[in-house]
Design a protein around this motif. Structure first.
Motif, PDB file in Angstrom:
ATOM      1  N   SER A  99       0.913  -7.868  -5.090  1.00 18.22           N
ATOM      2  CA  SER A  99       0.719  -8.679  -3.893  1.00 18.22           C
ATOM      3  C   SER A  99       1.877  -8.562  -2.916  1.00 18.22           C
ATOM      4  CB  SER A  99       0.551 -10.145  -4.314  1.00 18.22           C
ATOM      5  OG  SER A  99       0.356 -10.960  -3.191  1.00 18.22           O
ATOM      6  N   GLY A 100       1.544  -8.597  -1.636  1.00 16.44           N
ATOM      7  CA  GLY A 100       2.540  -8.654  -0.568  1.00 16.44           C
ATOM      8  C   GLY A 100       3.402  -7.416  -0.417  1.00 16.44           C
ATOM      9  N   ASP A 101       4.361  -7.499   0.518  1.00 15.21           N
ATOM     10  CA  ASP A 101       5.252  -6.369   0.790  1.00 15.21           C
ATOM     11  C   ASP A 101       6.070  -5.982  -0.434  1.00 15.21           C
ATOM     12  OD1 ASP A 101       4.682  -5.642   3.428  1.00 15.21           O
ATOM     13  OD2 ASP A 101       5.908  -7.269   4.209  1.00 15.21           O
ATOM     14  N   GLU A 102       6.618  -6.972  -1.107  1.00 16.43           N
ATOM     15  CA  GLU A 102       7.450  -6.685  -2.275  1.00 16.43           C
ATOM     16  C   GLU A 102       6.663  -5.951  -3.357  1.00 16.43           C
ATOM     17  OE1 GLU A 102       9.422  -9.460  -5.539  1.00 16.43           O
ATOM     18  OE2 GLU A 102      10.351  -9.696  -3.557  1.00 16.43           O
ATOM     19  N   HIS A 127       4.235  -3.962  -2.909  1.00 14.17           N
ATOM     20  CA  HIS A 127       3.798  -2.639  -2.448  1.00 14.17           C
ATOM     21  C   HIS A 127       4.956  -1.721  -2.059  1.00 14.17           C
ATOM     22  CE1 HIS A 127      -0.006  -4.841  -2.204  1.00 14.17           C
ATOM     23  NE2 HIS A 127      -0.596  -3.661  -2.203  1.00 14.17           N
ATOM     24  N   ASP A 128       6.182  -2.171  -2.177  1.00 13.50           N
ATOM     25  CA  ASP A 128       7.338  -1.354  -1.777  1.00 13.50           C
ATOM     26  C   ASP A 128       7.419  -0.021  -2.512  1.00 13.50           C
ATOM     27  OD1 ASP A 128       8.274  -2.978   0.224  1.00 13.50           O
ATOM     28  OD2 ASP A 128       9.767  -3.982  -1.025  1.00 13.50           O
ATOM     29  N   TYR A 187      -3.349  -7.798  -0.194  1.00 12.73           N
ATOM     30  CA  TYR A 187      -2.548  -7.565   1.000  1.00 12.73           C
ATOM     31  C   TYR A 187      -3.371  -7.971   2.213  1.00 12.73           C
ATOM     32  CZ  TYR A 187       1.362  -5.454   3.479  1.00 12.73           C
ATOM     33  OH  TYR A 187       2.497  -5.265   4.234  1.00 12.73           O
ATOM     34  N   PRO A 211      -1.228  -1.900   3.425  1.00 12.09           N
ATOM     35  CA  PRO A 211       0.240  -1.953   3.417  1.00 12.09           C
ATOM     36  C   PRO A 211       0.877  -0.914   4.340  1.00 12.09           C
ATOM     37  CG  PRO A 211      -0.636  -1.930   1.184  1.00 12.09           C
ATOM     38  CD  PRO A 211      -1.792  -1.683   2.098  1.00 12.09           C
ATOM     39  N   SER A 212       1.855  -1.337   5.104  1.00 12.58           N
ATOM     40  CA  SER A 212       2.532  -0.430   6.038  1.00 12.58           C
ATOM     41  C   SER A 212       3.260   0.697   5.312  1.00 12.58           C
ATOM     42  CB  SER A 212       3.517  -1.213   6.915  1.00 12.58           C
ATOM     43  OG  SER A 212       4.477  -1.862   6.104  1.00 12.58           O
ATOM     44  N   GLN A 213       3.566   0.509   4.029  1.00 10.67           N
ATOM     45  CA  GLN A 213       4.252   1.532   3.244  1.00 10.67           C
ATOM     46  C   GLN A 213       3.427   2.825   3.154  1.00 10.67           C
ATOM     47  OE1 GLN A 213       3.853  -1.653   2.463  1.00 10.67           O
ATOM     48  NE2 GLN A 213       5.723  -2.505   1.631  1.00 10.67           N
ATOM     49  N   TYR A 233      -7.918  -6.537  -0.386  1.00 11.40           N
ATOM     50  CA  TYR A 233      -7.331  -6.444   0.946  1.00 11.40           C
ATOM     51  C   TYR A 233      -8.223  -7.192   1.935  1.00 11.40           C
ATOM     52  CZ  TYR A 233      -4.056  -2.842  -0.642  1.00 11.40           C
ATOM     53  OH  TYR A 233      -3.047  -2.157  -1.276  1.00 11.40           O
TER      54      TYR A 233
END
Length: 122
Positions: A18-21, A23-24, A44, A48-50, A67
């Motif tokens: 979940s979230g940015d963390e 998906h890093d 998300y 994810p921008s990643q 998503y």
């Protein structure tokens, strides 16, 4: 090691993310050509921008994930090698980003995929 991996398929696994963390790790896999995590519990808002860091990506499948929200087309702009894209069965809404028109590698399948995507937009 992350940069040497070229293919990841986590599909049909009960994996939660979940979230940015959460998906890093995706953005660190810069040599990926295939990334598939369909039918997982990845959450998300949007995509994810990643993903935009994966400029070698040829196949991306996040179908049947968790998503939601609008799609930001700019995330896909750097993916000039993308040949297969499946975003189906998520809860995206809004319009199909015009940036998708620049994904020339999708070729004819793009016409087919627009029909699929539209059936899942609200």
């Amino acid at each position: 090691m992350a940069r040497s991996v070229t293919s990841i398929d986590l599909s049909r696994n009960p994996i939660y993310n979940s979230g940015d963390e959460g998906h890093d790790w995706i953005g660190k896999m810069t040599n990926l050509k295939k990334l598939c995590y369909s039918q997982t519990y990845f959450e998300y808002v949007g995509v994810p921008s990643q993903i935009s860091a994966l400029t070698n990506l040829m196949e991306y499948d996040c179908s049947y994930s968790l998503y939601t929200g609008p799609l930001v087309g700019a995330i896909f702009t750097p993916l000039v090698n993308l040949e297969f894209l499946d975003l189906s069965s998520n809860l995206f809404f809004g319009t199909i980003p015009t940036d998708f028109g620049g994904l020339r590698s999708l070729g004819r399948p793009m016409q087919y995929m627009q029909i699929i995507w539209l059936s899942f937009f609200m």
